[in-house]
Design a protein around this motif. Structure first.
Motif, short mmCIF file in Angstrom:
data_model
loop_
_atom_site.label_atom_id
_atom_site.label_comp_id
_atom_site.label_asym_id
_atom_site.label_seq_id
_atom_site.Cartn_x
_atom_site.Cartn_y
_atom_site.Cartn_z
N UNK A 54 -2.69 -5.33 -7.25
CA UNK A 54 -3.68 -4.76 -6.97
C UNK A 54 -3.79 -3.87 -5.70
N UNK A 55 -3.23 -4.28 -4.56
CA UNK A 55 -3.24 -3.52 -3.44
C UNK A 55 -2.34 -2.05 -3.67
N UNK A 56 -1.33 -2.12 -4.54
CA UNK A 56 -0.81 -0.88 -4.78
C UNK A 56 -1.47 0.13 -5.46
N UNK A 57 -1.32 1.40 -4.78
CA UNK A 57 -2.13 2.39 -5.55
C UNK A 57 -1.33 3.05 -6.69
N UNK B 198 0.92 -1.14 0.04
CA UNK B 198 -0.13 -0.09 -0.16
C UNK B 198 0.76 1.47 0.19
#
Ligand code: SF4
Lengths: 190, 289
Positions: free
Chosen positions: A73-76, A49
């Protein structure tokens, strides 16, 4: 465009797919006083994150493809994926194993490939720094996205990434997949 | 008097983050030097926060942002109250409320890492809170006033009579700055066993605001160190500022010398320090003044 902060503090999350640990040791070697990637503001933050750059070592298989996808997918946005080591690029010597799906690009889009078995710390640092160009292009696309319809933005982003890659093309080993394959074949023949 | 207060509040609001960010940058540079590395540029913390504000918005629950805003507001408010020359008791209560909102924000994410971090942050708070109270009481027993403006204008330095309390305060600064050996709730350094502890779920600008309020908080906590030396004269100011900077350097040094301890040790040692250094100092003050 706002100031280019995205390129000045790339935080890294590192995931070991099914690497033999050779490449992982080289990734961690980048943090040592010898190479000291913190010079470029690079931090191994271990938290998807907070991360901007996703370093994957090792190939993907049925067991870990979900995890790789989830971390991605968790990375902005904006984010960049770097495949470290020939295993992560194409599957490497494990390519033909019954459980191995191949390189990381089988499950998530990869922006930079680092060949080598194991990849050298210099090459890893080089790839992350090259990835910053892609990061900047993605950020610019994000800024544009505020008032442009989604499809246009996607096209523009793809174009910009392509031009960035062309610019970065001066250093072939980091980017072109074809060359990596040739290199690997040479390597295996030897 | 009022004009002076307004000037110092504006100075804190404007210069606070710059000074705090610069201190954070120096911290990283110094740490790198201590580890024989080159280290990032001194302005790196500003780049980091600039980048965090350029990231996509992402939040697990919408309440989290609300709590984070409250955290930022209360932390800045406690600094403003302090530099306004306000009441020390009010200052530490505002600070505690701010810290509590950070814990609630971490809990609200429902992430196991953030929750564990929040729990440890709560324990850290319980560890340092007695010493904070003792410090404030010490200032009152010595100077007869809780007001920062009156303590600053006093004739004598509070340092020598409050020497035990001073060292107690420096001890809990390690907890407040979240430096090793007490960086158990969230570490400024790369990996830790809780991913990023209480800050795991703060993404992009939320994290940016947390960083900025930490800068404010650090400046204001060093202001407390300054308060031990401030008297009416210019010398008080100079010594105060120099000692505050030395204290920060000392914290960085400690940070690089120790490994992370368990919360039990943090808790016990902070209370032992509070009782031994703090209470005995208060007792001496009670007898002598
Ligand atoms: S590329 Fe080589 S060193 Fe790296 S993970 Fe694969 S087998 Fe190991």
């Amino acid at each position: 465009m706002s100031a280019a902060y995205v390129t000045k503090s790339p935080w890294v999350v590192h995931y070991d797919g099914s690497s033999c640990n050779g490449c992982d040791i080289e990734v961690l070697a980048c943090l040592t006083p010898m190479y000291d990637v913190e010079r470029f503001g690079i931090i191994n933050c271990g938290n998807p994150k907070h991360a901007d750059v996703f370093l994957v070592t090792g190939s993907v298989n049925e067991q870990n493809k979900g995890i790789v996808k989830q971390i991605y997918e968790q990375m902005p946005e904006p984010k960049v994926v770097v495949a470290v080591g020939i295993c992560a690029c194409s599957g490497g010597i494990f390519k033909d194993c019954y459980n191995v799906m191949g390189g990381v690009d089988q499950v998530i889009p990869v922006d930079a490939y680092v060949p080598g078995c194991a990849a050298r710390p210099e090459a890893i640092i080089d790839a992350v720094v090259k990835g910053l160009g892609v990061l900047q292009a993605k950020r610019d696309a994000m800024v544009k996205a505020v008032d442009a319809p989604a499809e246009e933005v996607a096209e523009a982003a793809a174009e910009e990434v392509a031009t960035e890659e062309k610019k970065a093309g001066a250093v072939p080993p980091i980017f072109t997949m074809a060359e990596i394959k040739v290199n690997t074949m040479d390597f295996l023949k030897k | 008097m009022i004009i002076k207060a307004i000037i110092s509040v504006v100075a804190f609001l404007v210069l606070g983050p710059f000074l705090g960010g610069l201190l954070a940058g120096l911290d990283r540079k110094l740490s790198a030097k201590m580890q024989r590395r080159v280290g990032p540029p001194v302005l790196q913390p500003f780049y980091d926060v600039g980048k965090l504000f350029q990231k996509e918005k992402q939040t697990p629950t919408r309440f989290q942002d609300f709590y984070v805003i409250l955290f930022v507001v209360f932390i800045i408010a406690s600094g403003v109250l302090f530099f306004m020359g306000g009441d020390l008791l009010l200052v530490i209560f505002t600070l505690t409320i701010g810290a509590a909102f950070l814990i609630i924000a971490a809990y609200s994410s429902n992430s196991p890492y953030a929750e564990l971090g929040a729990e440890r942050e709560l324990l850290a708070m319980m560890a340092y809170e007695p010493m904070v109270l003792i410090t404030v009481i010490g200032f009152y027993m010595y100077g007869g006033s809780f007001r920062v403006s009156e303590i600053m204008a006093a004739d004598n330095m509070a340092f020598l009579p409050l020497i035990g309390i001073f060292f107690g305060w420096v001890f809990i600064l390690t907890l407040k700055f979240r430096k090793s050996p007490f960086d158990l709730s969230m570490s400024h350094h790369a990996h830790q066993e809780l991913v990023r502890g209480a800050t795991t779920e703060f993404v992009g600008r939320t994290m940016g605001w947390i960083e900025i309020s930490h800068w404010y908080e650090n400046v204001f906590l060093l202001g407390f160190v300054f308060l031990f030396f401030a008297n009416g004269t210019a010398w008080g100011w100079i010594i105060g500022i120099v000692v505050a900077l030395l204290t920060y350097f000392f914290e960085v040094f400690i940070d690089n010398c120790f490994a992370r301890m368990k919360w039990q040790f943090a808790f016990k040692s902070a209370w032992v320090v509070a009782v031994v250094l703090g209470m005995i100092n208060l007792f001496v003050l009670y007898i002598c003044f």
